[in-house]
Design a protein around this motif. Structure first.
Motif, PDB file in Angstrom:
ATOM      1  N   ARG B 135       0.827  -1.217   0.000  1.00  0.00           N
ATOM      2  CA  ARG B 135       0.000   0.000   0.000  1.00  0.00           C
ATOM      3  C   ARG B 135       0.859   1.265   0.000  1.00  0.00           C
ATOM      4  O   ARG B 135       0.486   2.296   0.563  1.00  0.00           O
ATOM      5  CB  ARG B 135      -0.976   0.030   1.176  1.00  0.00           C
ATOM      6  N   LEU B 176       2.476  -5.066   8.493  1.00  0.00           N
ATOM      7  CA  LEU B 176       2.068  -5.903   7.365  1.00  0.00           C
ATOM      8  C   LEU B 176       3.294  -6.638   6.837  1.00  0.00           C
ATOM      9  O   LEU B 176       4.391  -6.066   6.789  1.00  0.00           O
ATOM     10  CB  LEU B 176       1.442  -5.045   6.264  1.00  0.00           C
ATOM     11  N   THR B 177       3.121  -7.899   6.430  1.00  0.00           N
ATOM     12  CA  THR B 177       4.294  -8.702   6.075  1.00  0.00           C
ATOM     13  C   THR B 177       4.339  -9.078   4.601  1.00  0.00           C
ATOM     14  O   THR B 177       5.407  -9.323   4.064  1.00  0.00           O
ATOM     15  CB  THR B 177       4.309 -10.007   6.894  1.00  0.00           C
ATOM     16  N   VAL B 178       3.195  -9.162   3.979  1.00  0.00           N
ATOM     17  CA  VAL B 178       3.141  -9.651   2.599  1.00  0.00           C
ATOM     18  C   VAL B 178       1.856  -9.148   1.961  1.00  0.00           C
ATOM     19  O   VAL B 178       0.878  -8.848   2.649  1.00  0.00           O
ATOM     20  CB  VAL B 178       3.222 -11.203   2.575  1.00  0.00           C
ATOM     21  N   SER B 179       1.860  -9.018   0.645  1.00  0.00           N
ATOM     22  CA  SER B 179       0.678  -8.616  -0.092  1.00  0.00           C
ATOM     23  C   SER B 179       0.646  -9.432  -1.379  1.00  0.00           C
ATOM     24  O   SER B 179       1.379 -10.420  -1.507  1.00  0.00           O
ATOM     25  CB  SER B 179       0.757  -7.112  -0.383  1.00  0.00           C
ATOM     26  N   THR B 180      -0.209  -9.058  -2.312  1.00  0.00           N
ATOM     27  CA  THR B 180      -0.206  -9.696  -3.629  1.00  0.00           C
ATOM     28  C   THR B 180      -0.231  -8.597  -4.693  1.00  0.00           C
ATOM     29  O   THR B 180      -0.659  -7.462  -4.431  1.00  0.00           O
ATOM     30  CB  THR B 180      -1.436 -10.598  -3.845  1.00  0.00           C
ATOM     31  N   GLU B 183      -3.771  -7.253  -5.082  1.00  0.00           N
ATOM     32  CA  GLU B 183      -4.182  -6.274  -4.071  1.00  0.00           C
ATOM     33  C   GLU B 183      -3.542  -4.917  -4.330  1.00  0.00           C
ATOM     34  O   GLU B 183      -4.192  -3.876  -4.181  1.00  0.00           O
ATOM     35  CB  GLU B 183      -3.773  -6.743  -2.674  1.00  0.00           C
ATOM     36  N   PHE B 187      -5.537  -1.602  -4.594  1.00  0.00           N
ATOM     37  CA  PHE B 187      -5.666  -0.828  -3.357  1.00  0.00           C
ATOM     38  C   PHE B 187      -4.467   0.034  -3.010  1.00  0.00           C
ATOM     39  O   PHE B 187      -4.494   0.739  -2.011  1.00  0.00           O
ATOM     40  CB  PHE B 187      -5.962  -1.780  -2.190  1.00  0.00           C
TER      41      PHE B 187
END
Lengths: 227, 227
Positions: B135, B176-180, B183, B187
């Motif tokens: 983000r 927060l550790t990880v996203s995709t 996402e 976002f």
């Protein structure tokens, strides 16, 4: 299963969102009240459907977000029946299974840090709360803590899981995020490498730790699911 | 691939150990000098064989452990060729592949935070350094930072990866550790949801951030691989 790890720097607590990849039904494990806004946003943006707020135990170091998540999202709160949290919708017991779509969360009663600890076993990963930590374990000097019982929980139950099972703990204070059962069996300095029960009990009884910072607020608050 | 995420609380830096499951050959991405003892112990206890210390870029916020890891473990240090770190054994370029046993790490040049940023693509996961954050994105106001170039790197290169690609960033400041990729495309408030380049450039040029705490030590140190 989808696993998302989240960290609360103030209390070094790990929260986990676990979700069934097919139906995207989700549970949140060990939420922290001050992080509920973040966690709701993350679940929304992951596109998962929250069903459960599960606790590994009645925490002494942070206030749970479970009650707040129930109020805002309608999730069911689950805590082990020996934890004394009458606020919970699910009074969990050893061997219970919680269904998320086609996936299952299996409840393992792993007492000793408190009398109502559970670990959640999901698809090759185990969420151990404050029973088994990475290269450590939970303290045993309050809330019906019992080092002999913790030894039996870890060596008799968690250490019988396959060596490659991922271990996701309730806290870490050194920037470690995950371990495996195989590593903990070999390298956990408190009870790995075959340490016997008597020596573990003696070690735990000699720690002389300060009380947790938030214990006077956290325990009574968490017995009411943090509300 | 085996992925182990590690955190340095002082600088909110994520370090990653990635290893080929068959041969257990490993690389460490974005090590932190003050955490080298921890990281060597973790690699030993994971039973992996360290081959590379890879940098996503010449960092301004922490001193790399790469040179120290080379001295102690004999690993090869890799940095993008535009980073100006002549100390590196591998002057990486876009499209390069680094072999770990049967596994491959693919180098994507993703400049804009600095001119020598890379992301490492491994088996459904991308390690984005300070190009794409969860983000967010890296700042562009020093070290040849260039918001237009960062926009092209993220939208033209990272956002073309499959939506379910895991995003492991170089830092996070909110637990927060990880996203995709999916996402972030939807976002990420800075450049997700189709934000155009001009508006991104204007946003980045208006941030007026304080200089990083350790920049005067970190940049010259990292140009010498932290030694």
């Amino acid at each position: 299963m989808i696993v998302r790890q989240l960290f609360d720097p103030d209390t070094s607590t790990y929260t986990y969102i676990v979700a069934d990849p097919a139906t995207r039904e989700a549970a949140i494990i060990d939420s922290v009240k001050s992080q509920v806004d973040r966690d709701i946003r993350v679940m929304e943006e992951m596109g998962v459907v929250p069903r459960y707020a599960l606790e590994t135990h009645v925490h002494a170091d942070h206030v749970t977000g479970a009650g707040e998540l129930r109020r805002r999202l309608g999730v069911k709160v689950g805590v082990h029946k020996d934890g004394g949290a009458e606020c919970a919708d699910l009074q969990l017991d050893d061997g219970d299974e919680i269904r998320l779509g086609e996936s299952r969360i299996r409840v393992l009663h792993t007492p000793g840090h408190t009398n109502g600890d559970v670990s959640y076993l999901i698809d090759g990963a185990v969420f151990t709360g404050d029973a088994l930590l990475i290269r450590g374990c939970g303290r045993t000097d309050f809330q019906q803590g019992d080092p002999a019982r913790l030894y039996d929980s870890i060596t008799g139950k968690l250490f019988t899981l396959p060596d490659d099972t991922l271990v996701y703990p309730g806290h870490d204070y050194q920037g470690l995020t995950v371990s495996t059962i195989g590593e903990e069996k070999r390298f956990n300095p408190r009870l790995g490498n075959g340490r016997d029960k008597a020596s573990f009990v003696e070690l735990m009884n000699s720690l002389n730790l300060d009380p947790p910072r938030y214990i006077d607020v956290a325990v009574p608050g968490n017995l009411r699911c943090g509300t």
